[in-house]
Design an enzyme around this catalytic site. Structure first.
Site, PDB file in Angstrom:
ATOM      1  N   CYS A 205       1.031  -0.675  -0.202  1.00 24.40           N
ATOM      2  CA  CYS A 205       0.115  -0.180  -0.260  1.00 24.40           C
ATOM      3  C   CYS A 205       1.307   1.350   0.107  1.00 24.40           C
ATOM      4  O   CYS A 205       1.637   0.685   0.894  1.00 24.40           O
ATOM      5  CB  CYS A 205      -1.071   0.323   1.296  1.00 24.40           C
ATOM      6  SG  CYS A 205      -2.082   1.268   1.100  1.00 24.40           S
TER       7      CYS A 205
ATOM      8  N   ASN B 245     -10.254   3.117   1.980  1.00 20.49           N
ATOM      9  CA  ASN B 245      -9.446   4.383   2.544  1.00 20.49           C
ATOM     10  C   ASN B 245      -8.548   4.585   0.856  1.00 20.49           C
ATOM     11  O   ASN B 245      -7.566   6.011   1.146  1.00 20.49           O
ATOM     12  CB  ASN B 245      -8.608   4.607   3.259  1.00 20.49           C
ATOM     13  CG  ASN B 245      -7.607   3.754   3.606  1.00 20.49           C
ATOM     14  OD1 ASN B 245      -7.023   2.682   2.838  1.00 20.49           O
ATOM     15  ND2 ASN B 245      -6.239   3.349   4.756  1.00 20.49           N
TER      16      ASN B 245
ATOM     17  N   HIS C  45      -2.656   7.121  -3.756  1.00 22.50           N
ATOM     18  CA  HIS C  45      -3.355   6.449  -2.750  1.00 22.50           C
ATOM     19  C   HIS C  45      -3.447   4.615  -2.749  1.00 22.50           C
ATOM     20  O   HIS C  45      -4.957   4.888  -2.284  1.00 22.50           O
ATOM     21  CB  HIS C  45      -3.305   7.037  -1.837  1.00 22.50           C
ATOM     22  CG  HIS C  45      -3.107   6.015  -0.477  1.00 22.50           C
ATOM     23  ND1 HIS C  45      -4.468   6.310   0.882  1.00 22.50           N
ATOM     24  CD2 HIS C  45      -2.419   4.849   0.434  1.00 22.50           C
ATOM     25  CE1 HIS C  45      -4.261   5.350   1.702  1.00 22.50           C
ATOM     26  NE2 HIS C  45      -3.033   4.550   1.711  1.00 22.50           N
TER      27      HIS C  45
ATOM     28  N   HIS D 124       3.790   2.293   2.171  1.00 25.68           N
ATOM     29  CA  HIS D 124       4.553   2.219   3.834  1.00 25.68           C
ATOM     30  C   HIS D 124       3.362   0.144   4.314  1.00 25.68           C
ATOM     31  O   HIS D 124       3.058   0.626   5.706  1.00 25.68           O
ATOM     32  CB  HIS D 124       3.389   3.412   4.351  1.00 25.68           C
ATOM     33  CG  HIS D 124       1.934   3.310   4.017  1.00 25.68           C
ATOM     34  ND1 HIS D 124       1.116   4.863   3.230  1.00 25.68           N
ATOM     35  CD2 HIS D 124       0.867   2.749   3.135  1.00 25.68           C
ATOM     36  CE1 HIS D 124       0.259   4.280   2.684  1.00 25.68           C
ATOM     37  NE2 HIS D 124       0.065   3.665   2.997  1.00 25.68           N
ATOM     38  N   ASN D 125       3.237  -0.187   3.587  1.00 28.38           N
ATOM     39  CA  ASN D 125       3.052  -1.552   3.804  1.00 28.38           C
ATOM     40  C   ASN D 125       4.362  -2.514   3.047  1.00 28.38           C
ATOM     41  O   ASN D 125       4.305  -3.026   2.015  1.00 28.38           O
ATOM     42  CB  ASN D 125       1.978  -1.697   3.830  1.00 28.38           C
ATOM     43  CG  ASN D 125       1.233  -1.842   4.300  1.00 28.38           C
ATOM     44  OD1 ASN D 125       0.580  -0.634   5.449  1.00 28.38           O
ATOM     45  ND2 ASN D 125      -0.196  -2.490   3.911  1.00 28.38           N
TER      46      ASN D 125
ATOM     47  N   SER E 150      -2.166  16.474   4.251  1.00 31.31           N
ATOM     48  CA  SER E 150      -1.445  16.008   3.164  1.00 31.31           C
ATOM     49  C   SER E 150      -0.031  16.659   3.724  1.00 31.31           C
ATOM     50  O   SER E 150       0.357  17.848   3.396  1.00 31.31           O
ATOM     51  CB  SER E 150      -1.500  15.234   2.647  1.00 31.31           C
ATOM     52  OG  SER E 150      -2.564  14.095   2.448  1.00 31.31           O
TER      53      SER E 150
ATOM     54  N   HIS F  35       3.022   6.933   9.167  1.00 31.05           N
ATOM     55  CA  HIS F  35       2.043   7.275   7.564  1.00 31.05           C
ATOM     56  C   HIS F  35       1.214   7.687   7.465  1.00 31.05           C
ATOM     57  O   HIS F  35       0.654   7.498   5.774  1.00 31.05           O
ATOM     58  CB  HIS F  35       1.738   5.126   7.016  1.00 31.05           C
ATOM     59  CG  HIS F  35       1.072   4.582   7.958  1.00 31.05           C
ATOM     60  ND1 HIS F  35       0.175   4.896   9.064  1.00 31.05           N
ATOM     61  CD2 HIS F  35      -0.087   4.355   6.712  1.00 31.05           C
ATOM     62  CE1 HIS F  35      -0.571   4.435   8.694  1.00 31.05           C
ATOM     63  NE2 HIS F  35      -1.367   4.336   7.509  1.00 31.05           N
ATOM     64  N   GLY F  36       0.479   8.006   8.089  1.00 32.56           N
ATOM     65  CA  GLY F  36      -0.750   8.849   7.686  1.00 32.56           C
ATOM     66  C   GLY F  36      -1.703   9.657   8.919  1.00 32.56           C
ATOM     67  O   GLY F  36      -0.817   9.674   9.850  1.00 32.56           O
TER      68      GLY F  36
END
Lengths: 470, 133
Positions: free
Chosen positions: A93, A196, A229, A318-319, A374, A393-394
């Protein structure tokens, strides 16, 4: 738990923990982290074989499966493990940021038209399939070469590849990905998905480091940016499930405090197979975003008559789990670093940082939730020292989706965002309600803590103008 | 009551009930489908599902995962479960449903998880599942 210094908390070793746990959070964020099982999950990770220095949680940590979201853990290559739970179901992701030469005023009257075009070009929403059908041979090439395949096929340019983590291509091995995972992936290449995930047109709101911002392609407030994203879709989810099952069947589960922590020694055949399958799924994710990037450029050209200089600023994963060099007790050591809902944040000089940015540090992209700000940050040496080169990451959810559905309606969310000057195109009214900004943590606070700690310094803040949701 | 959804911060959690393990497993599949789509699905196509698990939980995981796989690979949405037999660690079912092309899906289930998974029985059977979304 004790506070070591401002924004740094430590849970000392106890029970089966092999190393202490460290959590990077302000008081406000810590209150939220304490409210769920994140801290227990960070402690469970600290007990895994071969873990180095600390089990870490980033400022946006919240409860995940096995590992917490916002979890970072590095493992010794000989004694350590690799875990699908430390990567997550949505392998790779990731977030890509594009710059443009346009200003807010250039696009504001045509935002609706742009969203309409984008929604035609970029399949989004649950169950929406791709416009293209891959053959098995082509899919295998995607899995081996990632975004490079997409560029070869005419989606975007070689220049894009230079600004993607790993150059958009990890050591993926299609022969380690099950037929089932491939079957799930074939109709989904080049789709945004739902949940998301989003495609957002933004404007630069504030610039904190003008010189760095300029090098990243950002020159002034009001400049239009595009953020994408999404992940590796059903293919990545199936790779995770397949290897969770294979590891359970091989090693059993009786030794685990939480079944989602199933793992295999990195040096074992199964551990290596997972790494290569995960890398293949990551490649699928890279190719996916490369295709979407191309369609975004086409839509800009169609609606505004130009897509000149719509360069990729960067794409962060980010994963993911990666093999990286880090300093342990004064010596450089190769480790397997798991980042689950965490972003790599390497400082200047690291060879993984693209040449264009190597003297500055890696760009770090932290998306907010739908309708909120962001951030673009830059990686640091400090991050390499204290967080295995990682930051947040968020935003992270604070309320359940069912609570969201009870509280707001999709149409109302759309109206409220419109009042704030944000145009929204959502394929599902339920999806819009679930992802409403009030059900997420404050991304400004998450990023403030990252900046204060020095594990990712703020370069620019961007705010949304128009959002396409799945 | 066949199933019930619970609040869970980042994902969806449900419990499904039944007087037998088979019935609870059936209702779990219906709960998963309810999350993906609230409309009623027509029973026009038939499928046979066979899965195995190293234990009860893996069997439940694999059974539910079949519906995510069928949706992604064949566009199949579940309507009814005609037959379901569990024999040790093996499950065999006959299910009916329809093509997803005829419906608008509203829930994106990424994966089944073991997080907080429970299978209990006293008077009746209960299975609890968290879906990653």
């Amino acid at each position: 738990m004790k506070m070591i210094s401002e924004n740094v908390w430590e849970i000392p070793r106890e029970g089966k923990m092999r190393v202490p746990a460290r959590i990077f959070a302000s008081d406000i964020l810590m209150e939220k982290i304490k409210a769920d099982k994140s801290l227990l999950q960070v402690k469970n990770v600290a007990a895994l074989p071969g873990i180095q220095k600390f089990s870490l949680a980033m400022p946006d940590a919240h409860q995940g499966y096995g590992f917490s979201i916002g979890g970072v853990a590095a493992f010794d290559m000989d004694e350590g493990i690799i875990s699908p739970g430390g990567v997550g179901y949505d392998i790779n992701c990731s977030v890509r940021l594009l710059r443009t030469d346009m200003m807010e005023d250039d696009i504001s009257s045509k935002r609706k038209q742009l969203l309409e075009e984008l929604s035609k070009e970029v399949p989004a929403g649950v169950g929406r399939s791709s416009k293209m059908r891959l053959s098995r041979e082509e899919l295998d090439e995607v899995l081996s070469t990632g975004a490079k395949w997409a560029v070869k096929k005419g989606y975007g340019t070689v220049k894009d590849l230079k600004h993607i983590e790993e150059g958009g291509s990890m050591q993926g091995r299609p022969d380690k990905v099950s037929d089932l995972a491939k079957k799930r992936g074939m109709p989904q290449i080049g789709t945004l998905g739902a949940g998301n995930h989003f495609l957002e047109m933004q404007k630069v709101d504030k610039i904190f480091m003008p010189e760095v911002a300029e090098r990243f392609g950002i020159t002034k407030p009001g400049q239009v940016m595009v953020m994408i994203h999404c992940g590796s879709r059903g293919l990545g989810h199936q790779v995770a499930s397949d290897y969770i099952r294979a590891m359970e069947n091989k090693f059993g589960i009786s030794h685990l405090p939480d079944r989602e922590l199933i793992n295999a020694p990195i040096s074992s055949e199964l551990g290596q197979d997972y790494y290569h399958a995960m890398s293949a799924a990551a490649n699928f994710g890279f190719a996916n975003k490369q295709m979407i990037t191309h369609w975004v450029r086409q839509c800009f050209d169609k609606v505004f008559g130009s897509n000149e200089n719509m360069d990729t600023v960067y794409e962060v994963c980010h994963n993911i789990a990666k093999m990286e060099q880090h300093m342990i007790d004064g010596e450089k050591k190769k480790l397997c670093v798991h980042r689950k809902g965490a972003t790599r944040s390497f400082g200047p000089g690291k060879e993984e940082v693209p040449e264009d940015y190597r003297d500055l540090g890696q760009p770090v992209i932290i998306p907010g939730s739908m309708g909120t700000a962001s951030y673009l940050l830059v990686g640091t040496k400090k991050a390499e020292e204290i967080s295995f080169g990682s930051t947040a990451h968020g935003a992270g959810r604070v309320a359940s989706r069912s609570e969201a559905l009870r509280t707001v309606r999709g149409e109302q969310v759309k109206k409220e965002l419109k009042q704030k000057g944000i145009e929204v195109w959502g394929h599902s009214s339920k999806g819009l309600a679930e992802e409403a900004p009030q059900f997420y943590k404050d991304v400004d606070e998450v990023v403030r803590v990252s900046d204060a700690l020095g594990i990712g310094k703020m370069v620019a803040r961007v705010v949304p103008l128009a959002v396409l949701k799945g | 009551m066949k199933f019930k959804f619970f609040d869970h911060t980042a994902d969806i959690k449900f419990q499904a009930y039944g007087s037998s393990k088979e019935e609870a497993f059936k209702n779990a599949a219906l709960a998963l489908t309810e999350f993906i789509i609230e409309e009623d699905i027509k029973a026009v196509q038939e499928k046979t599902i066979e899965v195995e698990g190293m234990d009860e939980k893996q069997l439940l995981y694999s059974w539910l995962e079949q519906f995510l796989i069928l949706l992604d690979t064949e566009g199949f949405l579940l309507s009814t479960i005609e037959e379901l037999k569990i024999d040790g660690n093996k499950l065999k079912a006959k299910v009916k449903g329809d093509s997803a092309e005829n419906y608008k899906l509203t829930g994106d289930a990424k994966a089944i998880t073991y997080h907080d998974m429970e299978i209990t029985h006293d008077d009746g059977w209960m299975v609890q599942v968290v879906i990653d979304i």
